[in-house]
Design an enzyme around this catalytic site. Structure first.
Site, PDB file in Angstrom:
ATOM      1  N   GLU A 116       0.889  -1.471   0.020  1.00  0.00           N
ATOM      2  CA  GLU A 116       0.040  -0.026   0.033  1.00  0.00           C
ATOM      3  C   GLU A 116       0.870   1.329  -0.089  1.00  0.00           C
ATOM      4  OE1 GLU A 116      -2.292  -3.351   1.883  1.00  0.00           O
ATOM      5  OE2 GLU A 116      -0.504  -2.117   2.646  1.00  0.00           O
ATOM      6  N   ASN A 121       1.332  10.321  -2.807  1.00  0.00           N
ATOM      7  CA  ASN A 121       2.820  10.243  -2.738  1.00  0.00           C
ATOM      8  C   ASN A 121       3.191   9.872  -4.134  1.00  0.00           C
ATOM      9  OD1 ASN A 121       5.558   9.682  -2.506  1.00  0.00           O
ATOM     10  ND2 ASN A 121       5.409   8.575  -0.529  1.00  0.00           N
ATOM     11  N   TYR A 128       7.275   2.350  -7.829  1.00  0.00           N
ATOM     12  CA  TYR A 128       6.835   0.970  -7.801  1.00  0.00           C
ATOM     13  C   TYR A 128       6.390   0.635  -9.432  1.00  0.00           C
ATOM     14  CZ  TYR A 128       6.846   1.575  -2.789  1.00  0.00           C
ATOM     15  OH  TYR A 128       7.249   1.767  -1.228  1.00  0.00           O
TER      16      TYR A 128
END
Length: 158
Positions: A116, A121, A128
């Site tokens: 998560e 952000n 990721y």
């Protein structure tokens, strides 16, 4: 005379109890609204090495980043935390930490890695996404006490 690029002298190693003050300081700087507490880190440290992996990134003898992963009994491993000192952003430290966690999940036989990340952000989400994670859902109000939503991400290991 031609400038010589700075060599990346960052090394990864297992987190030790003595790293906690530096990690807590980074945690509070990076996540002021919902930083992990000393008690939360202590609870994580009390877990078996078979179910957790915590790493730090060091430059010299200075902790500049950290990351942690939980290994479940099933096919998933979960990235629990990842943070890098802002002075070292964009230098590959986050990539190195994430790569080490994902590699270890694969070595342990997991077929996917979940995490998560705060919806607000974009820097972390970009990290990721660049490393093969996909956004698969939203957890409303996940981060407390701020109430910020979490984006759920998954990487399938091959």
């Amino acid at each position: 005379m031609k400038a010589v690029p700075k060599q990346n002298a960052v090394r990864l190693r297992p987190m030790r109890r003595g790293d906690r003050p530096a990690i807590l300081a980074l945690e509070r700087e990076l996540f002021p609204d919902d930083a992990w507490t000393a008690e939360m880190f202590a609870s994580e440290f009390a877990q078996s090495a078979s179910s957790r992996l915590y790493l730090v990134a060091e430059e010299g003898h200075t902790v500049i980043g950290y990351a942690g992963m939980m290994f479940t009994g099933g096919p998933q491993a979960d990235v629990l935390t990842l943070g890098v000192d802002p002075a070292h952003w964009g230098q590959g430290t986050g990539t190195a930490l994430l790569g080490a966690l994902v590699d270890e999940a694969g070595r342990r036989g997991h077929t996917e890695v979940m995490l998560e990340v705060r919806q607000d952000n974009p820097r972390a989400r970009g990290l990721y996404l660049r490393h093969g994670f996909e956004e698969i859902g939203i957890r409303r109000g996940y981060y407390q006490p701020s109430g910020v939503d979490a984006v759920v991400m998954r990487k399938v290991l091959t």
